[in-house]
Motif scaffolding. Structure first.
Motif, PDB file in Angstrom:
ATOM      1  N   UNK A 307      39.859  38.881  29.849  1.00  0.00           N
ATOM      2  CA  UNK A 307      40.392  38.276  31.057  1.00  0.00           C
ATOM      3  C   UNK A 307      41.870  38.568  31.206  1.00  0.00           C
ATOM      4  N   UNK A 308      42.296  38.761  32.433  1.00  0.00           N
ATOM      5  CA  UNK A 308      43.709  39.004  32.725  1.00  0.00           C
ATOM      6  C   UNK A 308      43.959  38.657  34.189  1.00  0.00           C
ATOM      7  N   UNK A 309      45.219  38.520  34.548  1.00  0.00           N
ATOM      8  CA  UNK A 309      45.540  38.281  35.950  1.00  0.00           C
ATOM      9  C   UNK A 309      45.010  39.426  36.794  1.00  0.00           C
ATOM     10  N   UNK A 310      44.801  39.182  38.091  1.00  0.00           N
ATOM     11  CA  UNK A 310      44.164  40.168  38.960  1.00  0.00           C
ATOM     12  C   UNK A 310      44.892  41.503  38.945  1.00  0.00           C
ATOM     13  N   UNK A 311      46.222  41.486  39.024  1.00  0.00           N
ATOM     14  CA  UNK A 311      46.959  42.747  39.064  1.00  0.00           C
ATOM     15  C   UNK A 311      46.908  43.469  37.730  1.00  0.00           C
ATOM     16  N   UNK A 312      47.025  42.707  36.633  1.00  0.00           N
ATOM     17  CA  UNK A 312      46.958  43.336  35.307  1.00  0.00           C
ATOM     18  C   UNK A 312      45.556  43.878  35.033  1.00  0.00           C
ATOM     19  N   UNK A 313      44.525  43.161  35.477  1.00  0.00           N
ATOM     20  CA  UNK A 313      43.156  43.626  35.286  1.00  0.00           C
ATOM     21  C   UNK A 313      42.915  44.928  36.048  1.00  0.00           C
ATOM     22  N   UNK A 314      43.369  44.984  37.286  1.00  0.00           N
ATOM     23  CA  UNK A 314      43.193  46.195  38.092  1.00  0.00           C
ATOM     24  C   UNK A 314      43.934  47.372  37.471  1.00  0.00           C
ATOM     25  N   UNK A 315      45.125  47.116  36.953  1.00  0.00           N
ATOM     26  CA  UNK A 315      45.904  48.180  36.316  1.00  0.00           C
ATOM     27  C   UNK A 315      45.210  48.677  35.053  1.00  0.00           C
ATOM     28  N   UNK A 316      44.637  47.742  34.267  1.00  0.00           N
ATOM     29  CA  UNK A 316      43.928  48.132  33.051  1.00  0.00           C
ATOM     30  C   UNK A 316      42.713  48.992  33.370  1.00  0.00           C
ATOM     31  N   UNK A 317      41.984  48.626  34.412  1.00  0.00           N
ATOM     32  CA  UNK A 317      40.808  49.407  34.811  1.00  0.00           C
ATOM     33  C   UNK A 317      41.224  50.810  35.236  1.00  0.00           C
ATOM     34  N   UNK A 318      42.270  50.912  36.038  1.00  0.00           N
ATOM     35  CA  UNK A 318      42.742  52.247  36.463  1.00  0.00           C
ATOM     36  C   UNK A 318      43.099  53.100  35.254  1.00  0.00           C
ATOM     37  N   UNK A 319      43.813  52.516  34.306  1.00  0.00           N
ATOM     38  CA  UNK A 319      44.248  53.240  33.104  1.00  0.00           C
ATOM     39  C   UNK A 319      43.043  53.726  32.300  1.00  0.00           C
ATOM     40  N   UNK A 320      42.036  52.868  32.157  1.00  0.00           N
ATOM     41  CA  UNK A 320      40.850  53.240  31.386  1.00  0.00           C
ATOM     42  C   UNK A 320      40.011  54.297  32.105  1.00  0.00           C
ATOM     43  N   UNK A 321      39.844  54.151  33.420  1.00  0.00           N
ATOM     44  CA  UNK A 321      39.064  55.120  34.184  1.00  0.00           C
ATOM     45  C   UNK A 321      39.714  56.501  34.117  1.00  0.00           C
ATOM     46  N   UNK A 322      41.034  56.543  34.166  1.00  0.00           N
ATOM     47  CA  UNK A 322      41.746  57.819  34.047  1.00  0.00           C
ATOM     48  C   UNK A 322      41.453  58.502  32.719  1.00  0.00           C
ATOM     49  N   UNK A 323      41.120  57.724  31.701  1.00  0.00           N
ATOM     50  CA  UNK A 323      40.811  58.262  30.377  1.00  0.00           C
ATOM     51  C   UNK A 323      39.312  58.429  30.148  1.00  0.00           C
ATOM     52  N   UNK A 324      38.536  58.316  31.210  1.00  0.00           N
ATOM     53  CA  UNK A 324      37.120  58.611  31.125  1.00  0.00           C
ATOM     54  C   UNK A 324      36.210  57.455  30.788  1.00  0.00           C
ATOM     55  N   UNK A 325      36.735  56.225  30.790  1.00  0.00           N
ATOM     56  CA  UNK A 325      35.915  55.060  30.475  1.00  0.00           C
ATOM     57  C   UNK A 325      35.375  54.429  31.759  1.00  0.00           C
ATOM     58  N   UNK A 326      34.103  54.008  31.791  1.00  0.00           N
ATOM     59  CA  UNK A 326      33.515  53.417  32.999  1.00  0.00           C
ATOM     60  C   UNK A 326      33.862  51.936  33.141  1.00  0.00           C
ATOM     61  N   UNK A 327      35.148  51.612  33.059  1.00  0.00           N
ATOM     62  CA  UNK A 327      35.597  50.219  33.114  1.00  0.00           C
ATOM     63  C   UNK A 327      35.535  49.689  34.541  1.00  0.00           C
ATOM     64  N   UNK A 328      35.408  48.365  34.652  1.00  0.00           N
ATOM     65  CA  UNK A 328      35.347  47.737  35.978  1.00  0.00           C
ATOM     66  C   UNK A 328      35.728  46.264  35.860  1.00  0.00           C
ATOM     67  N   UNK A 329      36.264  45.732  36.950  1.00  0.00           N
ATOM     68  CA  UNK A 329      36.422  44.282  37.074  1.00  0.00           C
ATOM     69  C   UNK A 329      35.055  43.742  37.497  1.00  0.00           C
ATOM     70  N   UNK A 330      34.470  42.867  36.677  1.00  0.00           N
ATOM     71  CA  UNK A 330      33.086  42.446  36.905  1.00  0.00           C
ATOM     72  C   UNK A 330      32.951  40.967  37.239  1.00  0.00           C
ATOM     73  N   UNK A 331      34.057  40.242  37.319  1.00  0.00           N
ATOM     74  CA  UNK A 331      33.934  38.826  37.631  1.00  0.00           C
ATOM     75  C   UNK A 331      35.263  38.122  37.663  1.00  0.00           C
ATOM     76  N   UNK A 332      35.208  36.809  37.844  1.00  0.00           N
ATOM     77  CA  UNK A 332      36.407  35.990  37.938  1.00  0.00           C
ATOM     78  C   UNK A 332      36.156  34.663  37.213  1.00  0.00           C
ATOM     79  N   UNK A 333      37.188  34.155  36.575  1.00  0.00           N
ATOM     80  CA  UNK A 333      37.125  32.862  35.894  1.00  0.00           C
ATOM     81  C   UNK A 333      37.415  31.766  36.917  1.00  0.00           C
ATOM     82  N   UNK A 334      36.639  30.690  36.866  1.00  0.00           N
ATOM     83  CA  UNK A 334      36.773  29.606  37.839  1.00  0.00           C
ATOM     84  C   UNK A 334      36.952  28.265  37.122  1.00  0.00           C
ATOM     85  N   UNK A 335      37.275  27.234  37.912  1.00  0.00           N
ATOM     86  CA  UNK A 335      37.397  25.890  37.344  1.00  0.00           C
ATOM     87  C   UNK A 335      36.169  25.040  37.668  1.00  0.00           C
TER      88      UNK A 335
END
Length: 353
Positions: A307-335
């Motif tokens: 889990x990470x903040x929305x912007x950090x999560x999106x940045x992590x996915x971009x970084x991983x996809x650039x390196x060939x990993x099929x990463x994705x944001x798949x959900x959100x934490x709720x209260x």
């Protein structure tokens, strides 16, 4: 006639684990150990133990082993070692060395096959920068292989499965479906090309995933293995006191996984996973049984979920996809009610909070 390795397995890979509900019941009867330097123990069912050595250094210790998941001995060894090290990566650490764990039917399979398994484990270690230095073996009717892995992490940089916050986005770093595909292999009916994709995924180290989680200042992290995404997410939610929505249409699936589910290639481990989380699930309109069972699929050497903040999560996915990993944001934490998991489609969920 030479028997296939997978013919010796009562369950494929991490699908041979004791079910999550049964394991939770067993561990509830054992008092968690306590020590000032034990930074992470058994309290929240984390991926590995962490022991502080000094103000700037801690050891990470874990072990994992399982029955044959593929018929090529060297590939099985590589997958098993990759999987064992995954718990170190899930804690934010890096592996240092490992001990081999072997159970072997010597008369049925012989020494040459075991040597190939150990070579595969050494291959994974060499790629990841750790060494396999000895270990232990026993004679057993069912072959099993894995490693006990020791790693290190800064005490202030330890990632655990607790700490998810409402509003965090959930990042998954590998596609799901290894359990479906290896079950089909065991039965001799895999979709063409599916096994190659699954093997490539299972042989991929989670080093990049761990770096992405650390770079995203992840609030919590785990690896997705035998309890499936839903089972491991349940443990994270329980440890964090929050709920989550998983967007089924955003979850990456390995080639052939959905076809295998449609053909009924569902392992006993996957069914146990689903039974353990079923009372927590809210399944919304448009989500299919196949979607749910993919999320419960017992993975072997799966990716990280963090889990990470929305912007950090999106940045992590971009970084991983650039390196060939099929990463994705798949959900959100709720209260929502703590521990509840809502499965939806199209990313249509109200904002947390």
């Amino acid at each position: 006639m030479t028997r296939r390795l997978t013919e010796f397995s009562h369950g494929a890979g991490c699908g041979c684990k004791i079910g999550p509900g049964q394991l939770a019941d067993i561990l509830a009867r054992v008092a968690p150990p306590r020590h000032p330097d034990l930074l992470v123990g058994t309290d929240a069912g984390d991926d590995a133990a962490v022991w502080r050595l000094s103000d700037d250094r801690a050891l990470v210790a874990t072990t994992d082993f399982f029955t044959p998941i593929v018929d090529d001995a060297r590939t099985w060894g590589r997958i098993a070692a990759t999987n064992a090290a995954s718990d170190v990566y899930a804690m934010g650490g890096r592996p240092l060395f490992a001990l081999n764990l072997v159970a072997w039917p010597t008369d049925a399979l012989g020494n040459d096959v075991l040597a190939e398994v150990l070579a595969g484990g050494a291959d994974a270690a060499a790629e990841g920068g750790w060494m396999a230095v000895g270990g232990h073996s026993i004679d057993d009717a069912e072959p099993k292989y894995g490693q006990a892995v020791i790693g290190e992490v800064h005490p202030d940089r330890v990632l655990t499965n607790a700490g998810l916050r409402p509003g965090d986005h959930l990042v998954l770093t590998k596609a799901l479906g290894t359990g479906v595909i290896t079950t089909a292999v065991k039965l001799g009916t895999p979709t063409p090309g599916a096994l190659d994709a699954a093997v490539a995924s299972m042989c991929t180290l989670n080093a990049d995933a761990a770096a992405a989680a650390q770079g995203a200042n992840a609030s919590a992290c785990t690896d997705v293995t035998g309890f499936g995404l839903l089972g491991h997410l349940r443990k994270m939610l329980d440890a964090s006191g929050v709920a989550a929505t998983v967007w089924a249409d955003r979850v990456p699936a390995l080639p052939g996984a959905m076809e295998g589910l449609a053909d009924g290639m569902i392992s006993g481990g996957t069914r146990r996973n689903h039974a353990w989380v079923e009372e927590r699930l809210v399944v919304t309109e448009g989500v299919t049984d196949g979607d749910v069972m993919l999320l419960a699929d017992a993975q072997t050497s799966g990716g990280l979920l963090f889990g990470a903040t929305a912007d950090r999560a999106a940045e992590a996915v971009r970084w991983l996809v650039e390196r060939g990993h099929p990463a994705a944001v798949v959900g959100i934490v709720t209260d929502d009610v703590a521990g509840r998991i809502t499965i939806a489609r199209d990313g249509s969920t109200p904002a947390a909070g």
